[in-house]
Design an enzyme around this catalytic site. Structure first.
Site, PDB file in Angstrom:
ATOM      1  N   HIS A   1      -6.134 -18.900  12.962  1.00  0.00           N
ATOM      2  CA  HIS A   1      -7.487 -19.375  12.669  1.00  0.00           C
ATOM      3  C   HIS A   1      -8.266 -18.378  11.805  1.00  0.00           C
ATOM      4  O   HIS A   1      -8.860 -18.738  10.800  1.00  0.00           O
ATOM      5  CB  HIS A   1      -8.282 -19.652  13.945  1.00  0.00           C
ATOM      6  CG  HIS A   1      -9.745 -19.850  13.676  1.00  0.00           C
ATOM      7  ND1 HIS A   1     -10.254 -21.048  13.230  1.00  0.00           N
ATOM      8  CD2 HIS A   1     -10.793 -18.973  13.677  1.00  0.00           C
ATOM      9  CE1 HIS A   1     -11.555 -20.900  12.997  1.00  0.00           C
ATOM     10  NE2 HIS A   1     -11.909 -19.652  13.259  1.00  0.00           N
TER      11      HIS A   1
ATOM     12  N   ASP B   1       0.863  -1.175   0.000  1.00  0.00           N
ATOM     13  CA  ASP B   1       0.000   0.000   0.000  1.00  0.00           C
ATOM     14  C   ASP B   1       0.897   1.221   0.000  1.00  0.00           C
ATOM     15  O   ASP B   1       2.008   1.208   0.529  1.00  0.00           O
ATOM     16  CB  ASP B   1      -0.930  -0.014   1.208  1.00  0.00           C
ATOM     17  CG  ASP B   1      -1.916   1.134   1.128  1.00  0.00           C
ATOM     18  OD1 ASP B   1      -2.231   1.539   0.002  1.00  0.00           O
ATOM     19  OD2 ASP B   1      -2.351   1.630   2.178  1.00  0.00           O
ATOM     20  N   SER B   2       0.392   2.281  -0.584  1.00  0.00           N
ATOM     21  CA  SER B   2       1.230   3.432  -0.924  1.00  0.00           C
ATOM     22  C   SER B   2       1.524   4.389   0.212  1.00  0.00           C
ATOM     23  O   SER B   2       2.395   5.232   0.110  1.00  0.00           O
ATOM     24  CB  SER B   2       0.526   4.219  -2.014  1.00  0.00           C
ATOM     25  OG  SER B   2      -0.733   4.663  -1.529  1.00  0.00           O
ATOM     26  N   GLY B   3       0.779   4.289   1.292  1.00  0.00           N
ATOM     27  CA  GLY B   3       0.876   5.300   2.336  1.00  0.00           C
ATOM     28  C   GLY B   3      -0.331   6.225   2.288  1.00  0.00           C
ATOM     29  O   GLY B   3      -0.509   7.072   3.161  1.00  0.00           O
ATOM     30  N   GLY B   4      -1.161   6.030   1.264  1.00  0.00           N
ATOM     31  CA  GLY B   4      -2.367   6.858   1.130  1.00  0.00           C
ATOM     32  C   GLY B   4      -3.311   6.713   2.312  1.00  0.00           C
ATOM     33  O   GLY B   4      -3.934   7.683   2.742  1.00  0.00           O
ATOM     34  N   PHE B   5      -3.374   5.516   2.846  1.00  0.00           N
ATOM     35  CA  PHE B   5      -4.263   5.316   3.998  1.00  0.00           C
ATOM     36  C   PHE B   5      -3.738   6.054   5.221  1.00  0.00           C
ATOM     37  O   PHE B   5      -4.510   6.528   6.057  1.00  0.00           O
ATOM     38  CB  PHE B   5      -4.415   3.831   4.327  1.00  0.00           C
ATOM     39  CG  PHE B   5      -5.375   3.575   5.462  1.00  0.00           C
ATOM     40  CD1 PHE B   5      -6.743   3.708   5.284  1.00  0.00           C
ATOM     41  CD2 PHE B   5      -4.917   3.203   6.722  1.00  0.00           C
ATOM     42  CE1 PHE B   5      -7.629   3.490   6.324  1.00  0.00           C
ATOM     43  CE2 PHE B   5      -5.798   2.982   7.769  1.00  0.00           C
ATOM     44  CZ  PHE B   5      -7.159   3.114   7.572  1.00  0.00           C
TER      45      PHE B   5
ATOM     46  N   CYS C   1      -8.553 -25.809   9.976  1.00  0.00           N
ATOM     47  CA  CYS C   1      -7.293 -25.109  10.224  1.00  0.00           C
ATOM     48  C   CYS C   1      -6.483 -25.825  11.306  1.00  0.00           C
ATOM     49  O   CYS C   1      -7.018 -26.596  12.099  1.00  0.00           O
ATOM     50  CB  CYS C   1      -7.545 -23.652  10.608  1.00  0.00           C
ATOM     51  SG  CYS C   1      -7.853 -23.366  12.350  1.00  0.00           S
TER      52      CYS C   1
ATOM     53  N   ASP D   1      -2.420   8.050  -3.006  1.00  0.00           N
ATOM     54  CA  ASP D   1      -3.699   8.774  -3.055  1.00  0.00           C
ATOM     55  C   ASP D   1      -3.986   9.437  -1.718  1.00  0.00           C
ATOM     56  O   ASP D   1      -3.220   9.288  -0.775  1.00  0.00           O
ATOM     57  CB  ASP D   1      -4.832   7.795  -3.387  1.00  0.00           C
ATOM     58  CG  ASP D   1      -5.060   6.771  -2.265  1.00  0.00           C
ATOM     59  OD1 ASP D   1      -4.084   6.469  -1.541  1.00  0.00           O
ATOM     60  OD2 ASP D   1      -6.185   6.277  -2.120  1.00  0.00           O
TER      61      ASP D   1
ATOM     62  N   GLY E   1     -11.088   4.495   0.160  1.00  0.00           N
ATOM     63  CA  GLY E   1     -11.908   5.449   0.901  1.00  0.00           C
ATOM     64  C   GLY E   1     -13.272   4.933   1.325  1.00  0.00           C
ATOM     65  O   GLY E   1     -14.156   5.719   1.665  1.00  0.00           O
TER      66      GLY E   1
ATOM     67  N   GLN F   1     -11.400   7.385  -5.724  1.00  0.00           N
ATOM     68  CA  GLN F   1     -11.894   8.005  -4.499  1.00  0.00           C
ATOM     69  C   GLN F   1     -13.193   8.723  -4.843  1.00  0.00           C
ATOM     70  O   GLN F   1     -13.746   8.514  -5.919  1.00  0.00           O
ATOM     71  CB  GLN F   1     -10.843   8.982  -3.939  1.00  0.00           C
ATOM     72  CG  GLN F   1      -9.590   8.313  -3.395  1.00  0.00           C
ATOM     73  CD  GLN F   1      -9.807   7.582  -2.072  1.00  0.00           C
ATOM     74  OE1 GLN F   1     -10.813   7.763  -1.383  1.00  0.00           O
ATOM     75  NE2 GLN F   1      -8.862   6.713  -1.723  1.00  0.00           N
TER      76      GLN F   1
ATOM     77  N   CYS G   1      -7.971 -25.389  14.847  1.00  0.00           N
ATOM     78  CA  CYS G   1      -9.197 -26.148  15.136  1.00  0.00           C
ATOM     79  C   CYS G   1      -8.935 -27.643  15.194  1.00  0.00           C
ATOM     80  O   CYS G   1      -9.655 -28.375  15.858  1.00  0.00           O
ATOM     81  CB  CYS G   1     -10.266 -25.829  14.093  1.00  0.00           C
ATOM     82  SG  CYS G   1     -10.993 -24.192  14.344  1.00  0.00           S
TER      83      CYS G   1
ATOM     84  N   ASP H   1      -8.508  -6.677   1.099  1.00  0.00           N
ATOM     85  CA  ASP H   1      -7.548  -6.810   2.193  1.00  0.00           C
ATOM     86  C   ASP H   1      -8.214  -6.170   3.382  1.00  0.00           C
ATOM     87  O   ASP H   1      -9.063  -5.293   3.230  1.00  0.00           O
ATOM     88  CB  ASP H   1      -6.238  -6.068   1.904  1.00  0.00           C
ATOM     89  CG  ASP H   1      -6.368  -4.599   2.232  1.00  0.00           C
ATOM     90  OD1 ASP H   1      -6.951  -3.872   1.407  1.00  0.00           O
ATOM     91  OD2 ASP H   1      -5.937  -4.179   3.321  1.00  0.00           O
TER      92      ASP H   1
ATOM     93  N   CYS I   1     -14.178 -26.233  10.632  1.00  0.00           N
ATOM     94  CA  CYS I   1     -12.917 -25.653  10.157  1.00  0.00           C
ATOM     95  C   CYS I   1     -11.790 -26.685  10.191  1.00  0.00           C
ATOM     96  O   CYS I   1     -11.653 -27.445  11.143  1.00  0.00           O
ATOM     97  CB  CYS I   1     -12.558 -24.459  11.038  1.00  0.00           C
ATOM     98  SG  CYS I   1     -11.032 -23.645  10.566  1.00  0.00           S
TER      99      CYS I   1
END
Length: 424
Positions: free
Chosen positions: A388, A137-141, A359, A191, A269, A242, A362, A319, A357
């Site tokens: 899990h 991720d670009s750092g936009g968040f 996993c 962004d 966004g 956006q 579990c 994500d 499950c």
RNA sequence: GGAGGAGUUCCCGAGUGGCCAAAGGGGGCAGACUGUAAAUCUGUUGUCGACGACUUCGGUGGUUCGAAUCCACCCUCCUCCA
């Protein structure tokens, strides 16, 4: 290695077995740069990058080719912001829980340990010993989440580092250079993730700036990729839509963004304060304007029912920090809803988190034991819980792919969309 | 046996006449979390027919309009001396 509904994920088993056979001394890139996964021929490449296998309604089933292997979509990317999944989960663990693609963060890795250091050590894949695809991720968040610590201008954003307070500048060029140094498979455009709600005029101006930033990102991305010292010359770039909660801005911005050639397009966004239905409405509005032949990525989403509902709306990539964060806080997902393992009701329950499950957690541990680990503050509690939950999210996507392959996605959606929203 | 000190709500511990159902911490119980400044944050934690009432600060009795707080005796624990 058992993956729920993994019949379509045979390659995963292959990757995993390869991983297990590795010794410490063989800590090298499993797919050397000299052996690219796909042709570097530009024309050919743009054709094979994303293959749409089937559709059911707007829901899409596809395969996306990355430098470090294919990604079966729809997919949930497992978030390891600082090059590690919080909760003591390693890249090796990711293989075991069915993770196809990992996500890390430009801002955080730039601050610590520094992207140049990571480049020096062979790139992020080698650094964290993950040979699968990585999206950065670009750092936009962080422009959004660190709002109290930053100032935005046309050039970019000045942050006060949340670590030591020092001022750092990040604009489109800086973000792309950092992501190039990290060598991720997919770089995100820089962004501004605007908060919801925000005034119309502000969102509009921000979108226009994000468009200008995308042009700059593209230019810098091309430049970085062509450098002889590039860590990953096949790094791809996704543009980001956006527009807050304003459909007209969203559509206009998507149209303009789509005019700029990218390897995929993201919706950013959303899930930042607005009602869930508003989010769905925005996706409904924007989706029609997203290039069909490119993957669509809904950033930062979401809950299990969000994932199902958004796959139904034509999204391919997701994500979210939710499964990992909730796991650390004791909220665990099951095929019949969620539960809080810390609750007294599980005190003497010998059963697994979810009988359905497969996993590793579990298969081995009881709810009573998990609850005890949480009550005792053992870090194993978080580790098992994260394993899990991530397994569950990956399995959920796997189940959706399977349903799409078998042409019964709507059936799956009808059965689980509501069910997974409720309590176990 | 003598001298001194202490007993507070699940625990530790503040409080020394009314603003005290009693600070703070721990523990317990529950909730939140959506491109991770999050192993974080929030609520709640005497009882009930609950904007009020009732029971509670080792026990019993007393002083006072009013007591966790003052007095008397008793019980228990700790320290020192014999």
């Amino acid at each position: 290695m058992q993956l729920k509904g993994s019949s379509n994920d045979a390659y995963l088993a292959f990757v995993v077995s390869g991983m297990y056979n590795q010794t410490v001394n063989e800590r090298i890139e499993i797919r050397p740069r000299s052996m690219p996964y796909f042709s570097t021929n530009k024309q050919k490449r743009s054709k094979v990058l994303f293959e749409l296998i089937s559709k059911e309604g707007r829901a899409r089933r596809g395969v996306f080719q990355c430098a470090h292997g294919p990604v079966q979509t729809p997919v949930f990317m497992n978030v390891g912001t600082q090059g590690a999944i919080k909760g003591a989960v390693s890249a090796q663990d990711l293989k075991e829980i069915g993770c196809q693609i990992e996500l890390s963060n430009t801002y955080h890795l730039h601050l610590r340990p520094g992207d140049k250091l990571i480049k020096e050590l062979g790139g992020l894949h080698q650094f964290m010993h993950w040979d699968g695809p990585i999206l950065t991720d670009s750092g936009g968040f962080q422009v959004f989440s660190l709002s109290g610590l930053r100032k935005i201008s046309e050039e970019g954003v000045t942050f006060s580092s949340h670590i030591d307070g020092r001022r750092i500048f990040m604009g489109p060029e800086e973000s792309m250079e950092i992501q190039a140094n990290l060598g991720s498979d997919i770089a995100m455009a820089f962004d501004e993730c605007v908060e919801n709600p925000a005034p119309y005029e502000y969102v509009k101006a921000s979108c226009q700036r994000t468009l200008r930033w995308l042009e700059r990102c593209k230019a810098e991305h091309s430049r970085q990729r062509s450098l002889s010292a590039a860590v990953n010359p096949q790094q791809m770039i996704f543009g980001i839509n956006q527009g807050g909660i304003f459909p007209d801005l969203r559509i206009w911005h998507m149209q303009e963004t789509a005019k700029i050639e990218c390897d995929g397009y993201a919706i950013g966004g959303l899930a930042v304060g607005e009602e869930t239905q508003v989010m769905y409405d925005i996706i409904d509005a924007v989706e029609a304007y997203m290039p069909v032949e490119k993957p669509r990525y809904l950033m930062g989403v979401g809950t299990p029912s969000n994932l199902i509902e958004c796959v139904a709306r034509g999204i391919d990539f997701f994500d979210c920090v939710l499964p990992a964060r909730n796991a650390r806080h004791g909220k665990l997902y099951t095929w019949s809803g969620f539960l809080n393992i810390k609750n007294e009701i599980h005190k003497r329950d010998p059963g697994p988190i979810d009988p359905q499950c497969d996993c590793p957690v579990c298969r081995q541990f009881s709810r009573a034991y998990l609850r005890h680990l949480f009550a005792s503050g053992e870090m194993l509690a978080m580790r098992l819980a994260v394993l899990h939950n991530l397994y569950f999210f990956n399995a959920l996507m796997s189940q959706m792919r399977k349903a799409l392959d078998e042409g019964r996605f709507e059936e799956f959606r009808a059965e689980y969309s509501q069910k997974l929203a409720g309590r176990a």
